[in-house]
Design an enzyme around this catalytic site. Sequence first.
Site, PDB file in Angstrom:
ATOM      1  N   ILE A   1      -0.296 -11.995  -4.712  1.00 19.39           N
ATOM      2  CA  ILE A   1      -1.427 -12.359  -3.994  1.00 19.39           C
ATOM      3  C   ILE A   1      -2.781 -11.496  -4.175  1.00 19.39           C
ATOM      4  CG2 ILE A   1      -2.184 -12.090  -1.608  1.00 19.39           C
ATOM      5  CD1 ILE A   1       0.234 -13.271  -0.507  1.00 19.39           C
TER       6      ILE A   1
ATOM      7  N   ASP B   1       8.989  -2.741   3.592  1.00 18.32           N
ATOM      8  CA  ASP B   1       9.000  -3.018   2.141  1.00 18.32           C
ATOM      9  C   ASP B   1       9.185  -1.619   1.432  1.00 18.32           C
ATOM     10  OD1 ASP B   1       9.416  -4.590   0.009  1.00 18.32           O
ATOM     11  OD2 ASP B   1       7.009  -4.750  -0.285  1.00 18.32           O
TER      12      ASP B   1
ATOM     13  N   ALA C   1      -1.971  -2.059 -10.651  1.00 21.73           N
ATOM     14  CA  ALA C   1      -0.794  -3.128 -10.216  1.00 21.73           C
ATOM     15  C   ALA C   1      -1.253  -4.448  -9.765  1.00 21.73           C
ATOM     16  CB  ALA C   1      -0.304  -2.351  -8.759  1.00 21.73           C
TER      17      ALA C   1
END
Length: 508
Positions: A137, A290, A133
Amino acid sequence: MRGPHNIFRLIRTGATLERTGAMNDVLDAFDAPPSLRIAAKALGWPFKWLGFRGDPSLPPVTRALTAMGPAYIKFGQILSTRPDVVGDDLALQLRVLQDKLPPFTVAAARASITQALGRPADEIFSEISAPVAAASIAQVHKARVRDTGETVAVKVLRPGIERAFRQDIDAFYFAARAISLIAPSARRLRPMEVIRHFEGVVMGELDLRLESAAASEFAANTKDDEGFQLPEIKWHLSDRRVMTMGWAEGVPLGDNAALDAAGHDRVALSERVLQLFLNHALRDGYFHADMHPGNLKVAANGDIIAYDFGIMGHIDEYTRRVYAEILFGFIRRDYRRVAKVHFEAGYVPADRDVEEFARALRAVGEPIFGMDATRISMAKLLAYLFEVTERFGMETRTELILLQRTMVVVEGVARALNPRMNIWEVAHPIVEDYIRGSLGPRAFAGDLARTAQVLARFGPRLPALVEAALLSHTEEPPQDRRRQGRWGYLAVGLLAGFVTAAALLPLI
């Protein structure tokens, strides 16, 4: 650093917004005044050729932010949690903003691990995979610990990301100041406050020790939650630029076909994911903010696994009690009680009419309860509620906007698993249990115990405060007497409270 050298960055930003067709969307979303519109067009249109083209398949604003790189992508993601700033339509568009950046090499990741942990990466890990992934950042690798053979996930910050973000944040501050000067009426948008909020979030995410601490706290809160798992943080293999945790093996929660093939009960999963979120928000006041399907998996035993703790939400205990009572009032359709709770909490100015507010709340609740039970949306209820309270003078509360945004995501996840889900039936026992535990006699006893603990800390100071109050004499100047009198009242009040709490403590 926030000087004129940032002008080129602003020109390229305006040029990209123009080239991708996003400029008008952004100006409309912020309801920009004419002076700001003219300045933005003058900054962007003549230099349109300098702008990034972006991916034409994306919506204009998402296309522009993605083309401009990590800081802009992250800025858009954070603004998606602030519909009070950008409006509901743009917030909805930004909510689907995805990181579309190429991964950096495994060799660069190994170098970062070596530098952060003080040992060669090959001595620590026998295997490090290609990135699984890649975000704005950091990126994640699957690895195997050499000493134990355990499979882990290693999150590594992008090389040079701190410097890149600092430069872009400087440009954002420069833009915010320019906006305030060019268009004073735009100050109502609080541009400097928005950038400060962004800087605080990003600086936290650029230190992976803070994300590790968030994961650790979340794990401590939820260790007894049935059907829920969190990967374990490997503190000895983590640092500011590297975070290592146990590997989460399971089926992605958003893949219904794979869930069915693995024999998982999607109805049970839909109820559990919603109830877990409500428990974390109400019981703990600390929730994963999230919880989209990309951050959730289902283990072989049916447990839900959550990971990626970069964005966490916090609600203090008083606010949790207030909003649980508001939510429960809506469930019972007691709109007058919901209105009174808003006034008692000071959320709505005292000069507004309670009955008028209760009628406005009824206009929010009744259409929803008139729907088929499987179509009732708690997220929509919260959105309507905030709209009404804002009309009656309630100030925006950032933590509640984050709660609402997360509720939208979680409800979407639950409904994707089970489209016929009855939100109220699933939420009712969680909210009712919280109300019973936080507003009943046990909660009152707990409040008294905590009050006694606070008063006990003042114990060593009480004798001096009382003595100072008793020794006050009339020849002191009036101002000193008033000040001494206030200290005296405080001392006597503390002493009385301490004695009362001490007397009640054995009964708790």
